[in-house]
Design an enzyme around this catalytic site. Structure first.
Site, mmCIF file in Angstrom:
data_model
loop_
_atom_site.group_PDB
_atom_site.id
_atom_site.type_symbol
_atom_site.label_atom_id
_atom_site.label_comp_id
_atom_site.label_asym_id
_atom_site.label_seq_id
_atom_site.Cartn_x
_atom_site.Cartn_y
_atom_site.Cartn_z
ATOM 1 N N ASN A 92 -9.989 -14.116 -2.004
ATOM 2 C CA ASN A 92 -9.298 -12.821 -1.971
ATOM 3 C C ASN A 92 -8.049 -12.995 -1.121
ATOM 4 O OD1 ASN A 92 -11.440 -11.741 -3.297
ATOM 5 N ND2 ASN A 92 -12.008 -10.269 -1.716
ATOM 6 N N GLU A 151 -2.906 10.095 -10.524
ATOM 7 C CA GLU A 151 -3.566 8.781 -10.488
ATOM 8 C C GLU A 151 -4.782 8.705 -11.410
ATOM 9 O OE1 GLU A 151 -5.542 7.334 -6.896
ATOM 10 O OE2 GLU A 151 -5.721 9.375 -6.170
ATOM 11 N N LYS A 194 -3.399 13.094 -6.619
ATOM 12 C CA LYS A 194 -4.755 13.039 -7.181
ATOM 13 C C LYS A 194 -4.706 13.215 -8.688
ATOM 14 C CE LYS A 194 -6.660 11.881 -4.802
ATOM 15 N NZ LYS A 194 -6.926 11.320 -3.524
ATOM 16 N N TRP A 239 -8.678 -9.264 -9.230
ATOM 17 C CA TRP A 239 -7.632 -8.286 -9.545
ATOM 18 C C TRP A 239 -6.348 -9.098 -9.542
ATOM 19 C CZ3 TRP A 239 -3.479 -5.439 -7.257
ATOM 20 C CH2 TRP A 239 -3.274 -4.169 -7.785
ATOM 21 N N GLU A 268 -0.698 15.833 -1.943
ATOM 22 C CA GLU A 268 -1.993 15.231 -2.219
ATOM 23 C C GLU A 268 -2.516 15.657 -3.596
ATOM 24 O OE1 GLU A 268 -3.592 12.880 -1.403
ATOM 25 O OE2 GLU A 268 -5.667 13.244 -1.951
ATOM 26 N N CYS A 323 -9.760 -7.644 -5.210
ATOM 27 C CA CYS A 323 -10.828 -8.594 -5.529
ATOM 28 C C CYS A 323 -12.073 -8.333 -4.676
ATOM 29 C CB CYS A 323 -10.370 -10.008 -5.243
ATOM 30 S SG CYS A 323 -8.815 -10.438 -6.004
ATOM 31 N N ARG A 359 -13.864 -1.389 -6.531
ATOM 32 C CA ARG A 359 -12.631 -1.803 -5.884
ATOM 33 C C ARG A 359 -11.522 -2.063 -6.895
ATOM 34 N NH1 ARG A 359 -13.662 -4.141 -0.645
ATOM 35 N NH2 ARG A 359 -11.879 -5.490 -0.909
ATOM 36 N N HIS A 405 17.396 23.193 -5.396
ATOM 37 C CA HIS A 405 18.333 22.105 -5.108
ATOM 38 C C HIS A 405 18.195 20.969 -6.121
ATOM 39 C CE1 HIS A 405 19.453 24.221 -1.513
ATOM 40 N NE2 HIS A 405 18.161 24.355 -1.227
HETATM 41 C C1 F6R Z 1 -5.460 7.769 -3.562
HETATM 42 C C2 F6R Z 1 -5.920 6.779 -2.607
HETATM 43 C C3 F6R Z 1 -4.923 5.872 -2.012
HETATM 44 C C4 F6R Z 1 -5.330 5.458 -0.580
HETATM 45 C C5 F6R Z 1 -4.362 4.404 -0.032
HETATM 46 C C6 F6R Z 1 -4.704 4.040 1.387
HETATM 47 O O1 F6R Z 1 -6.499 8.590 -3.999
HETATM 48 O O2 F6R Z 1 -7.086 6.651 -2.354
HETATM 49 O O3 F6R Z 1 -3.645 6.429 -2.025
HETATM 50 O O4 F6R Z 1 -5.330 6.590 0.225
HETATM 51 O O5 F6R Z 1 -4.409 3.261 -0.840
HETATM 52 O O6 F6R Z 1 -5.984 3.487 1.458
HETATM 53 P P1 F6R Z 1 -6.767 3.435 2.829
HETATM 54 O O7 F6R Z 1 -7.062 4.848 3.217
HETATM 55 O O8 F6R Z 1 -7.993 2.642 2.552
HETATM 56 O O9 F6R Z 1 -5.846 2.781 3.825
#
Ligand code: F6R
Length: 609
Positions: free
Chosen positions: A101, A489, A486, A77, A482, A2, A27, A505
């Site tokens: 929030n 998501e 990426k 949200w 990673e 939010c 956000r 395995h």
């Molecule tokens: C993925 C991503 C999330 C954040 C995670 C932690 O691209 O951005 O996995 O890395 O939510 O967020 P922070 O870094 O703000 O603690």
């Protein structure tokens, strides 16, 4: 999560509220609303959907008269209760209009009490209950009502509250959820995120937890629960407003990927001294904290945790100290073994991630030294850690983290070498050599960005697949995790990361004709092993995409595509590889027609558990 914006002052508030909500859109949210004083009466407009929808509704409803100089706005949200107009904020009960929030954990119990009284309708949401409770306790003194109400509430909250008989005044309080505020000649502003304040001020303060802020047109008064006025510490941010805008790029994500040579320059260069050695003086991190450390625990979530996986390999190799990397959501409930010789490093872009913050608090309770790597200045994790290394990546707006990730890696490199030098694990000469190589990463990233067309071709090639596998060894495995996150998501294509040696395995049974396997092969000490693993999947019909550090000789029969990254030191290959994987995810998402800046169900800053 939010978003909150509040304003009272000389300007037209509705525009400020709508602009603030637009700035907070990144956000993640599913509905939006505003309330404002107009002729001393509160008007509310709220809707499910986008802020643009809300804006249309505001214009339709108030076409005649848009004048107001005080109001609050919210993007929701959903956590409790469905995505409906009614459940959107602001909520009004009796004398109170409120936005919230966070999550009120004991709301159901309070709701039952109200149900017995028959004073209010049944509610679906925790935020409505908070509004009812404050209204129920209100007897003409807003501060008293708020104080009494929050004593009953369990959970996390940031509230902005309008009392109907207190025109043009906003009251705020927070616990666990962020709120930042500023006052200037135009009036008083409050928001859940600095990005919404940037057009008005670069000087701001974080509202201390469990303190009440009273925003009027002429000032902001902050008081503690005893009524004592306090002066919160003012902070300054040098983020440029343009850094929170797209500046000609079609998406924030692409802009942030392209910003990496500059953002890494800000992370790295001010922390190299004239002898080309790491210098953390500006971060006030004293060397003595390294004297007694015999264990390091890195705690974070998602991408930040993946940065930790890279950090572990670097630190163990250079410092010869055991390092574990923990998911914050698990760590906090595992009764972890911590002591005063443990250094707990939390990593967070936002500095507000609820699980990471809770893990940090736990580490402090157990007397560990805590150090955080954070992007947002003055955020909760930064404030509560013993020491902070700011990433200085500038605001990151796209939900998928890119420039913050590489800046986190850069901080981990700097910290590792600084620590290693102090502990004489590396000589001055070795450290200088490493830092020279490190600064050469900036042009190498620039060159990697020039590989965009080759990467686009691979994205075109994988958009029709259901599954993608990423494999690698050592640092390449950390990068695979990673790369896989990426891609999934923002493209919604299922993907998995595997340590290449682990394939046989179990995972090998999933590799069939045409399944794309993205093989990272940047680490020379495991290169022959990696090639054998690539052959294993090739033999099962996989479509192979190899990402290598430079132009290692390799038979072209073992791959379908190959990206040869600019040659860098093996230790630094995560930077160039990360940029490649970010572009791959971006273009895959783009070709699938997905809004990668705001992927479904995801929020930029996860401030609830
Ligand atoms: C993925 C991503 C999330 C954040 C995670 C932690 O691209 O951005 O996995 O890395 O939510 O967020 P922070 O870094 O703000 O603690």
């Amino acid at each position: 999560m939010c978003g909150i914006i509040g304003y009272t002052g000389q300007l037209e508030s509705i525009t400020i509220l709508l602009e603030g909500l637009k700035a907070l859109e990144y956000r993640g949210y599913d509905s939006a609303g505003i309330s404002f004083f107009h002729n001393n009466q509160i008007q509310t407009v709220k809707t499910t959907g986008k802020v643009s929808e809300l804006e249309r509704n505001v214009i339709e409803t108030h076409r005649q008269d848009l004048s107001s100089t005080c109001g609050i706005g919210h993007t929701r949200w959903a956590t409790h209760g469905g995505v409906t107009d009614i459940n959107s904020h602001p909520h009004t009960f009796g004398n109170v209009t409120l936005i919230h929030n966070g999550i009120i954990e004991n709301y159901h119990q309070i709701e039952l009490e109200f149900a017995t009284m028959g004073k209010y309708p049944r509610s679906q949401t925790d935020s409505e209950i908070a509004a009812m409770l404050i209204d129920h306790l209100y007897q003409g003194n807003p501060t008293e009502a708020i104080k009494k109400a929050v004593k009953r509430l369990e959970g996390s909250y940031a509230f902005c509250i309008l009392f109907h008989d207190q025109p043009d005044v906003i009251y705020s309080i927070r616990l666990g959820s962020p709120l930042v505020a500023c006052h200037n000649s135009q009036g008083s502003f409050i928001a859940s995120d600095l990005v919404a304040l940037l057009p008005y001020s670069k000087d701001y303060f974080v509202l201390p937890e469990y303190h009440i802020a009273k925003l009027t047109k002429s000032e902001i008064i902050v008081t503690d629960f005893d009524g004592t006025i306090i002066s919160p510490k003012m902070l300054h941010v040098n983020w440029d407003i343009r850094s929170a805008q797209k500046n000609g790029y079609p998406h924030f994500m692409l802009k942030e990927i392209y910003e990496q040579p500059t953002s890494l320059h800000s992370t790295l260069i001010p922390r190299l001294n004239q002898d080309f050695l790491p210098d953390l003086t500006m971060d006030h991190i004293p060397n003595r904290i390294f004297d007694s450390i015999n264990r390091i625990i890195i705690v974070a979530c998602g991408t930040a945790m993946h940065a930790g996986l890279v950090g572990k390999i670097l630190m163990e190799r250079l410092l010869r100290i055991p390092v574990t990397v923990e998911l914050a959501s698990e760590f906090r409930y595992q009764d972890p073994i911590l002591c005063d010789n443990s250094l707990v490093i939390t990593i967070s872009q936002s500095g507000e991630t609820a699980d990471t913050l809770a893990a940090l608090r736990l580490a402090k309770e157990k007397s560990s030294t805590t150090l955080s790597i954070v992007n947002v200045k003055g955020s909760s994790i930064a404030r509560e850690s013993d020491y902070v290394l700011y990433t200085h990546a500038g605001p990151e707006i796209a939900v998928a983290s890119t420039k913050a990730y590489t800046a986190q890696l850069a901080c981990l490199y700097l910290l590792t070498y600084h620590f290693a030098l102090y502990k004489e694990r590396v000589t001055i000469k070795e450290c200088q050599e490493a830092m020279k190589n490190f600064s050469a990463i900036l042009p190498a990233i620039q060159k990697t960005l020039e590989l965009e067309n080759e990467i686009k071709e691979i994205s075109q090639n994988i958009i029709k697949t259901k599954d993608v596998f990423f494999i690698g060894r050592g640092l390449d495995y950390a990068l695979s995790c990673e790369g896989s996150l990426k891609l999934k998501e923002i493209s919604y294509i299922h993907s998995e990361a595997y340590a290449a040696g682990e394939l046989k395995h179990g995972t090998l049974s999933l590799i069939t004709d045409g399944v794309p396997v993205i093989a990272l092969a940047t680490q020379s000490h495991v290169y022959p092993k990696m090639i054998s693993n690539i052959r294993e999947v090739r033999a099962r019909g996989a479509r192979i995409i190899i990402i290598s550090n430079g132009d290692f000789p390799m038979e072209n029969s073992i791959y379908d595509y190959r990206i040869s990254l600019p040659m860098v030191d093996d230790f630094l290959a995560p930077f160039t590889a990360a940029v490649t994987l970010q572009l791959l995810a971006y273009y895959t998402s783009l070709y699938l027609g997905i809004d990668m800046d705001q992927p479904r169900n995801l929020a930029k800053s996860v401030t609830v558990e």
